[in-house]
Design an enzyme around this catalytic site. Structure first.
Site, PDB file in Angstrom:
ATOM      1  N   ARG A 134       0.852  -1.184   0.000  1.00 46.91           N
ATOM      2  CA  ARG A 134       0.000   0.000   0.000  1.00 46.91           C
ATOM      3  C   ARG A 134       0.890   1.238   0.000  1.00 46.91           C
ATOM      4  NH1 ARG A 134      -3.870  -1.939  -1.578  1.00 46.91           N
ATOM      5  NH2 ARG A 134      -5.931  -2.127  -0.684  1.00 46.91           N
TER       6      ARG A 134
ATOM      7  N   HIS B  18      -0.558   0.503  -9.724  1.00 53.31           N
ATOM      8  CA  HIS B  18      -1.355  -0.304  -8.783  1.00 53.31           C
ATOM      9  C   HIS B  18      -2.069  -1.454  -9.499  1.00 53.31           C
ATOM     10  CE1 HIS B  18      -3.424   0.001  -4.603  1.00 53.31           C
ATOM     11  NE2 HIS B  18      -3.429  -1.235  -5.015  1.00 53.31           N
TER      12      HIS B  18
ATOM     13  N   GLU C   2      -2.295   8.434  -5.251  1.00 49.69           N
ATOM     14  CA  GLU C   2      -2.495   7.729  -6.527  1.00 49.69           C
ATOM     15  C   GLU C   2      -3.584   8.400  -7.352  1.00 49.69           C
ATOM     16  OE1 GLU C   2      -3.095   3.572  -5.727  1.00 49.69           O
ATOM     17  OE2 GLU C   2      -1.090   3.325  -4.934  1.00 49.69           O
TER      18      GLU C   2
HETATM   19  P1  NAD Z   1      -2.493 -10.587   5.081  1.00 53.24           P
HETATM   20  O1  NAD Z   1      -3.376 -10.009   6.131  1.00 53.24           O
HETATM   21  O2  NAD Z   1      -2.617 -12.035   4.754  1.00 53.24           O
HETATM   22  O3  NAD Z   1      -0.953 -10.317   5.456  1.00 53.24           O
HETATM   23  C1  NAD Z   1      -0.492  -9.087   5.911  1.00 53.24           C
HETATM   24  C2  NAD Z   1       0.549  -9.365   6.985  1.00 53.24           C
HETATM   25  O4  NAD Z   1       1.146  -8.133   7.369  1.00 53.24           O
HETATM   26  C3  NAD Z   1      -0.048  -9.994   8.245  1.00 53.24           C
HETATM   27  O5  NAD Z   1       0.540 -11.254   8.491  1.00 53.24           O
HETATM   28  C4  NAD Z   1       0.276  -9.005   9.336  1.00 53.24           C
HETATM   29  O6  NAD Z   1       0.613  -9.632  10.564  1.00 53.24           O
HETATM   30  C5  NAD Z   1       1.461  -8.262   8.750  1.00 53.24           C
HETATM   31  N1  NAD Z   1       1.684  -6.958   9.350  1.00 53.24           N
HETATM   32  C6  NAD Z   1       0.766  -6.095   9.857  1.00 53.24           C
HETATM   33  N2  NAD Z   1       1.401  -4.995  10.319  1.00 53.24           N
HETATM   34  C7  NAD Z   1       2.726  -5.163  10.080  1.00 53.24           C
HETATM   35  C8  NAD Z   1       3.866  -4.379  10.344  1.00 53.24           C
HETATM   36  N3  NAD Z   1       3.785  -3.187  10.930  1.00 53.24           N
HETATM   37  N4  NAD Z   1       5.070  -4.884   9.979  1.00 53.24           N
HETATM   38  C9  NAD Z   1       5.189  -6.083   9.370  1.00 53.24           C
HETATM   39  N5  NAD Z   1       4.124  -6.880   9.118  1.00 53.24           N
HETATM   40  C10 NAD Z   1       2.909  -6.426   9.468  1.00 53.24           C
HETATM   41  O7  NAD Z   1      -2.705  -9.683   3.790  1.00 53.24           O
HETATM   42  P2  NAD Z   1      -2.277 -10.023   2.288  1.00 53.24           P
HETATM   43  O8  NAD Z   1      -3.451 -10.584   1.575  1.00 53.24           O
HETATM   44  O9  NAD Z   1      -0.998 -10.766   2.305  1.00 53.24           O
HETATM   45  O10 NAD Z   1      -2.056  -8.532   1.733  1.00 53.24           O
HETATM   46  C11 NAD Z   1      -0.895  -7.801   2.105  1.00 53.24           C
HETATM   47  C12 NAD Z   1      -0.941  -6.392   1.536  1.00 53.24           C
HETATM   48  O11 NAD Z   1      -1.027  -6.403   0.120  1.00 53.24           O
HETATM   49  C13 NAD Z   1      -2.142  -5.556   2.007  1.00 53.24           C
HETATM   50  O12 NAD Z   1      -1.719  -4.287   2.368  1.00 53.24           O
HETATM   51  C14 NAD Z   1      -2.964  -5.385   0.788  1.00 53.24           C
HETATM   52  O13 NAD Z   1      -3.704  -4.211   0.798  1.00 53.24           O
HETATM   53  C15 NAD Z   1      -1.894  -5.356  -0.278  1.00 53.24           C
HETATM   54  N6  NAD Z   1      -2.464  -5.638  -1.593  1.00 53.24           N
HETATM   55  C16 NAD Z   1      -1.985  -4.942  -2.669  1.00 53.24           C
HETATM   56  C17 NAD Z   1      -2.521  -5.166  -3.924  1.00 53.24           C
HETATM   57  C18 NAD Z   1      -2.010  -4.432  -5.135  1.00 53.24           C
HETATM   58  O14 NAD Z   1      -2.770  -4.265  -6.080  1.00 53.24           O
HETATM   59  N7  NAD Z   1      -0.763  -4.011  -5.175  1.00 53.24           N
HETATM   60  C19 NAD Z   1      -3.564  -6.092  -4.087  1.00 53.24           C
HETATM   61  C20 NAD Z   1      -3.989  -6.816  -2.981  1.00 53.24           C
HETATM   62  C21 NAD Z   1      -3.429  -6.575  -1.735  1.00 53.24           C
END
Ligand code: NAD
Length: 313
Positions: free
Chosen positions: A232, A279, A261
């Site tokens: 993000r 994105h 964005e």
């Molecule tokens: P998820 O909840 O499975 O995993 C996220 C992990 O981050 C969790 O295990 C959590 O414990 C950890 N976390 C939380 N705070 C943290 C911190 N301060 N330091 C380190 N780790 C921390 O989620 P996911 O499905 O793996 O998604 C991860 C990220 O990817 C999300 O932010 C999501 O919005 C983003 N995402 C981006 C896109 C894109 O288009 N680029 C698409 C989907 C998701």
């Protein structure tokens, strides 16, 4: 069965519409404006959005019949969760649909920045042959630091292992034995920063993760590190990253997400050692079809009082 009325405000793949239409009246209004939404939302039992439509307290005030708000995708930052709760509106999303798409993009960004594939292509298209300048680095044998070892972070790690990378993982919310089970070596943030050759970000944007890669963090990294971010916008301090690129501390960065964005042509976006994408992490045919399937089933389950897999609020 009641004929539920469901509004789609940001489009939905056909497979999702078919699931919904089997037991509901579906109005597809992609591009509906905020004013139009306020006028019509009172007619609907459920609304399904992507990232564009904002479900604000004003929308929820006007939504007299609304029982469910669904997000086709992961991030629910465009839905006011507190207000939804106050209005007894269930919020659901489809969090696993996009895992593979984002993980594959992260690997693609990693290969692209390490081998300068976008520059190779752009210079060829400009009629140049700069083979000697395009000497990259391999993923093989490198240490990958994964910050956030949830669904996407661990999917990236599994794929990076096929490139014979060593995986260090920092995730304050996942126990060490679970990180090991998912294929990472659990380490502190400082150890990850000090040892990783490539760092990839996979956590949500929270108060704790905002600007987690700041000037202090860049200072703790190996000189010549590569940084990948498809999480993000806001988890990286973009000014600090620009300074680290200019000083040579960071050899290259590949970014799919930005604090604002679209970001426009900022110095960071235009930097010769930065690869940008708008994105597109979840933008695959398969991920969008999966998200449409999952959110349609989940919204109908919520309307029909069935157990839910992905209730956010
Ligand atoms: P998820 O909840 O499975 O995993 C996220 C992990 O981050 C969790 O295990 C959590 O414990 C950890 N976390 C939380 N705070 C943290 C911190 N301060 N330091 C380190 N780790 C921390 O989620 P996911 O499905 O793996 O998604 C991860 C990220 O990817 C999300 O932010 C999501 O919005 C983003 N995402 C981006 C896109 C894109 O288009 N680029 C698409 C989907 C998701």
């Amino acid at each position: 069965m009641s004929a539920w009325k469901i509004l789609l405000t940001d489009g939905l793949e056909d497979n999702g519409k078919e699931i919904l239409r089997a037991s509901a009246v579906v109005d597809d209004r992609p591009g509906i404006t905020a004013d139009e939404l306020l006028q019509v939302i009172g007619e609907y039992d459920a609304v399904i959005v992507r990232g564009r439509t904002k479900i604000t307290p004003a929308v929820l005030d006007a939504a007299r019949k609304l029982k469910v708000a669904g997000r086709a995708g992961v991030g629910v930052d465009n839905i006011d969760l507190k207000s939804a709760k106050e209005h007894n509106v269930i919020v659901v999303n489809s969090p696993i649909a996009t895992t593979v798409a984002v993980a594959e993009l992260a690997l693609g960004l990693m290969l692209s920045i390490c081998r300068e594939i976008p520059r190779a292509d752009a210079t060829m298209k400009a009629g140049k042959w700069i083979k000697k300048e395009l000497e990259g680095v391999e993923l093989y044998g490198k240490t990958l630091g994964v910050i956030g070892f949830g669904r996407i972070g661990s999917a990236v790690a599994a794929r990076a292992k096929a490139f014979e990378m060593k995986i260090l993982a920092y995730d304050p919310l996942i126990p060490a034995d679970e990180i090991l089970k998912r294929g990472g070596e659990p380490v502190s943030m400082d150890e990850l920063l000090a040892k990783a050759d490539i760092i990839t970000m996979h956590m949500p944007l929270t108060a704790d993760s905002k600007n987690i890669l700041n000037a202090d963090a860049f200072g703790k990294m190996k000189k010549g590190v590569y940084v990948i971010c498809a999480a993000r916008g806001g988890v990286i301090d973009e000014e600090a990253l620009l300074a680290a690129l200019n000083s040579g501390q960071v050899a290259g960065a590949a970014l799919d997400v930005f604090a604002a964005e679209p970001p426009g042509q900022t110095d960071l976006v235009a930097h010769p050692r930065v690869i940008d994408s708008p994105h597109i992490g979840a933008q695959t045919i398969e991920a969008q079809a999966r998200a449409a399937n999952d959110i349609s089933e989940e919204v109908l389950n919520a309307l029909n009082g069935k157990p839910l897999r992905w209730k956010v609020a």
